[in-house]
Scaffold this motif. Sequence first.
Motif, PDB file in Angstrom:
ATOM      1  N   LYS A  41     -13.475   1.012   0.622  1.00 19.53           N
ATOM      2  CA  LYS A  41     -12.678   0.857   1.832  1.00 19.53           C
ATOM      3  C   LYS A  41     -11.475  -0.052   1.575  1.00 19.53           C
ATOM      4  CE  LYS A  41     -12.909  -0.674   6.645  1.00 19.53           C
ATOM      5  NZ  LYS A  41     -13.770  -1.214   7.733  1.00 19.53           N
ATOM      6  N   SER A  97      -8.865   1.593  -0.810  1.00 19.24           N
ATOM      7  CA  SER A  97      -8.243   2.734  -0.128  1.00 19.24           C
ATOM      8  C   SER A  97      -7.201   2.247   0.870  1.00 19.24           C
ATOM      9  CB  SER A  97      -9.309   3.561   0.599  1.00 19.24           C
ATOM     10  OG  SER A  97     -10.228   4.108  -0.297  1.00 19.24           O
ATOM     11  N   LYS A  98      -7.547   1.208   1.628  1.00 16.34           N
ATOM     12  CA  LYS A  98      -6.614   0.647   2.616  1.00 16.34           C
ATOM     13  C   LYS A  98      -5.380   0.051   1.922  1.00 16.34           C
ATOM     14  CE  LYS A  98      -6.560  -2.273   6.746  1.00 16.34           C
ATOM     15  NZ  LYS A  98      -5.223  -2.846   6.495  1.00 16.34           N
TER      16      LYS A  98
END
Length: 245
Positions: A25, A28-29
Motif C-alpha cells: 500500500k 503504491s501510494k
Amino acid sequence: MQNKIKDEFISTLSHEIRTPLTSIKGFSKTILDNWDALDEASKKKFLNIIKEQSDRLINLVENVLNVAKAEDEVEIVLKEINLPALINNVIEIIKINYKNKNFKIKTGKIQNSIADKDKLEQVILNIVENACKYSGTGFDDIEIKIETKCDYNVISVKNYGSNIAKGEIDKVFEKFYRIDNYLTSSAQGSGLGLYIAKNLTEKMNGKIEINSSVEENFTEFLIYIPVFDFETMAKKIKETGEKNV
C-alpha cells in the motif's frame, strides 16, 4: 497448550500478512502520488518491492493451504524420478530469490527414486529455502549432496552459521512451531514449511532427519526417498492400479 500455540500462530500470521500489505500500500501510494517526480530507477525499485512483497503473501497463503491439504487424504502418484534433474530444477527456482547464495551440488552414482514428482519438488523447495533463510550472515554456501544408502536415495541439504539445539530438533517439524522469536526474527516465514515437508515425505514412504552442531555451527537436513525397485513397483501396480504408480 495447543490453544496457546494456535493463538500465537494467529498472532504471528496476522503480523506476517500486515507487514507486506503495508509495504504494498505504501509504495503504491508513493508511486501514484509522485509519478511525474520519480525517475525511472526509483519507479523500478518501488515496483520490485511491491512484487517481492506480493510474492511473500502468495507463498504465505500457499503454505497455509498446503497444511490443510497435507492433513487430508492426499493423492500420491508414485513414479520413477530422476533426482538430480529435479534438484537442479529446484535450485533454478530458488536462485530467483536467493541470488547471493552459492549452491554446491555433489552427486555420486545413485539410483533413480520412486516418488510423487510434484510433492517431492515441494519438499525439496521447502528444505532448501529453509537453509537459505537461516544461513548465518556471511555464510553463503548451501551444500547439497545426493547419495544412495541401502534402499534410499538421501538428499543432504547443509547450511552454516546457524544450528538447532538438541532439545529443539524434534519440535521443528511441529505445526505452528518456530524456534526463534517470530516477531523479531529477520527470517521471513510462517513456520509451516517443515511440517508440510515431513508430512509429504512420509506419505511417499520416506523420512526426514536433522543433524546439527553447535560447535561446528551448521544444520543439515537429510531427506530419505525410496529408490526405484521393479519388484516393489510391480507389487504396487497389482495392489493399487496403474494410476498410483
